[in-house]
Design a protein around this motif. Structure first.
Motif, mmCIF file in Angstrom:
data_model
loop_
_atom_site.group_PDB
_atom_site.id
_atom_site.type_symbol
_atom_site.label_atom_id
_atom_site.label_comp_id
_atom_site.label_asym_id
_atom_site.label_seq_id
_atom_site.Cartn_x
_atom_site.Cartn_y
_atom_site.Cartn_z
ATOM 1 N N ASP A 1 0.873 -1.171 0.000
ATOM 2 C CA ASP A 1 0.000 0.000 0.000
ATOM 3 C C ASP A 1 0.915 1.226 0.000
ATOM 4 N N ALA A 2 1.211 1.730 -1.192
ATOM 5 C CA ALA A 2 2.230 2.775 -1.328
ATOM 6 C C ALA A 2 1.857 4.051 -0.600
ATOM 7 N N LEU A 3 0.569 4.393 -0.582
ATOM 8 C CA LEU A 3 0.147 5.621 0.104
ATOM 9 C C LEU A 3 0.369 5.496 1.602
ATOM 10 N N TYR A 4 0.020 4.343 2.158
ATOM 11 C CA TYR A 4 0.242 4.118 3.587
ATOM 12 C C TYR A 4 1.727 4.161 3.915
ATOM 13 N N GLY A 5 2.521 3.431 3.124
ATOM 14 C CA GLY A 5 3.962 3.415 3.375
ATOM 15 C C GLY A 5 4.578 4.787 3.280
ATOM 16 N N ALA A 6 4.143 5.574 2.300
ATOM 17 C CA ALA A 6 4.696 6.916 2.122
ATOM 18 C C ALA A 6 4.353 7.824 3.296
ATOM 19 N N THR A 7 3.113 7.757 3.764
ATOM 20 C CA THR A 7 2.742 8.613 4.892
ATOM 21 C C THR A 7 3.476 8.200 6.160
ATOM 22 N N LYS A 8 3.661 6.909 6.359
ATOM 23 C CA LYS A 8 4.345 6.460 7.565
ATOM 24 C C LYS A 8 5.847 6.775 7.509
ATOM 25 N N ALA A 9 6.417 6.782 6.308
ATOM 26 C CA ALA A 9 7.804 7.255 6.173
ATOM 27 C C ALA A 9 7.868 8.738 6.507
ATOM 28 N N GLY A 10 6.834 9.487 6.091
ATOM 29 C CA GLY A 10 6.769 10.904 6.436
ATOM 30 C C GLY A 10 6.696 11.138 7.927
ATOM 31 N N GLU B 1 -6.877 -6.813 9.981
ATOM 32 C CA GLU B 1 -7.816 -7.535 9.128
ATOM 33 C C GLU B 1 -7.744 -7.079 7.675
ATOM 34 N N ARG B 2 -7.169 -5.913 7.420
ATOM 35 C CA ARG B 2 -7.083 -5.411 6.056
ATOM 36 C C ARG B 2 -5.770 -5.786 5.365
ATOM 37 N N ILE B 3 -4.811 -6.281 6.120
ATOM 38 C CA ILE B 3 -3.538 -6.676 5.516
ATOM 39 C C ILE B 3 -3.758 -7.933 4.683
ATOM 40 N N ARG C 1 0.781 -10.997 2.912
ATOM 41 C CA ARG C 1 1.634 -10.054 3.635
ATOM 42 C C ARG C 1 1.679 -10.408 5.122
ATOM 43 N N ARG C 2 0.543 -10.801 5.682
ATOM 44 C CA ARG C 2 0.533 -11.218 7.090
ATOM 45 C C ARG C 2 1.465 -12.405 7.306
ATOM 46 N N LYS C 3 1.419 -13.362 6.393
ATOM 47 C CA LYS C 3 2.285 -14.530 6.519
ATOM 48 C C LYS C 3 3.764 -14.151 6.422
ATOM 49 N N GLU C 4 4.060 -13.154 5.578
ATOM 50 C CA GLU C 4 5.449 -12.710 5.440
ATOM 51 C C GLU C 4 5.929 -12.040 6.731
ATOM 52 N N TYR C 5 5.078 -11.201 7.341
ATOM 53 C CA TYR C 5 5.440 -10.603 8.627
ATOM 54 C C TYR C 5 5.694 -11.699 9.668
ATOM 55 N N GLU C 6 4.785 -12.671 9.722
ATOM 56 C CA GLU C 6 4.918 -13.743 10.716
ATOM 57 C C GLU C 6 6.188 -14.552 10.486
ATOM 58 N N ARG C 7 6.533 -14.787 9.232
ATOM 59 C CA ARG C 7 7.745 -15.546 8.913
ATOM 60 C C ARG C 7 8.990 -14.826 9.405
ATOM 61 N N GLN C 8 8.982 -13.500 9.367
ATOM 62 C CA GLN C 8 10.141 -12.702 9.751
ATOM 63 C C GLN C 8 10.320 -12.612 11.265
ATOM 64 N N GLU C 9 9.249 -12.821 12.027
ATOM 65 C CA GLU C 9 9.337 -12.654 13.479
ATOM 66 C C GLU C 9 10.238 -13.710 14.100
ATOM 67 N N VAL C 10 11.108 -13.284 15.020
ATOM 68 C CA VAL C 10 11.995 -14.232 15.699
ATOM 69 C C VAL C 10 11.530 -14.499 17.129
#
Length: 243
Positions: free
Chosen positions: A147-156, A189-191, A195-204
């Motif tokens: 979600d490029a708009l979300y990512g851009a605002t959060k980088a801001g 719930e909107r992810i 993408r949710r699975k990718e986040y979970e895979r990265q968690e240590v």
């Protein structure tokens, strides 16, 4: 009694933070456009410790005047901290955004923070004791998002945090919390599932992150325990995406 303003306080991280702040001895001003969520919060917290305000931070008339109106209505008001938590996430491609949705995203996720932070600083910069602003960004602002708009605002938000740490020093500390995959939130719930699975895979660490875990970090940044921190971005991500 120390008082904290929390935007987006009716649900998820904002709600957990409001509860944590009251339990820690703060009074809370809770602002949100979710009227039912605010009523639910009022039902579980003492009325003398919580002030609830309906506020839609996508509206310029709201975010440009909200804090000034609070001080105008109470000339004895002193805010110890501001938690800029209100935010939007749609979880869709930039090609699917309407112009209206883009403007709303910019307003809620970034522009409102600029105005709220500036007005908070104008009223509290000369306070006798240190103050704290905590901005809620996201791992999406650090490593990107589909979600490029979300990512851009959060980088801001990260950029704003670092700039205002300089702008408001030494009386007001400004830090950000960067959550990753937080359960029991509207955003979760909107992810998209992949993408949710990718986040979970990265968690240590294997304990799923709940809003209360993020609230604990926010509470730390509001407190004197973090008195030597400003301009920092604190991940709450179970060790995902080392950076």
């Amino acid at each position: 009694m120390k008082k904290i303003l929390i935007t987006g306080a009716a649900n998820g991280i904002g709600r957990a933070t409001a509860i944590a702040c009251v339990e820690a001895g703060y009074n809370v001003i809770a602002a949100d456009k979710d009227k039912q969520g605010l009523r639910d919060l009022q039902n579980i917290l003492p009325s003398h410790r919580l002030e609830a305000y309906f506020a839609d931070f996508s509206k310029p008339d709201t975010y440009q005047s909200f804090i000034s109106d609070l001080y105008q209505h109470d000339d004895r008001l002193a805010l110890q901290g501001l938690v800029n938590n209100a935010g939007l996430y749609h979880g869709k491609s930039v090609f699917e955004y309407s112009d209206e949705e883009m403007e709303e995203m910019w307003a809620v996720n970034l522009k409102s923070l600029i105005f709220l932070s500036r007005d908070f600083a104008r009223h509290e910069l000369q306070a006798p004791h240190a103050r704290s602003i905590v901005n809620i960004t996201s791992v999406a602002g650090e490593v990107g998002s589909m979600d490029a708009l979300y990512g851009a605002t959060k980088a801001g938000v990260i950029g704003l945090t670092k700039a205002n740490a300089w702008n408001f020093a030494p009386r007001i500390r400004v830090n950000a919390v960067s959550p990753a995959l937080i359960r029991n939130t509207s955003i979760h719930e909107r992810i998209p599932e992949h993408r949710r699975k990718e986040y979970e895979r990265q968690e240590v660490l294997n304990t799923p992150i709940q809003p209360e875990g993020v609230a604990d970090v926010i509470l730390f940044l509001l407190s004197e325990q973090s008195r030597h921190l400003t301009g920092k971005v604190i991940p709450v991500d179970n060790g995902a995406y080392p950076r």
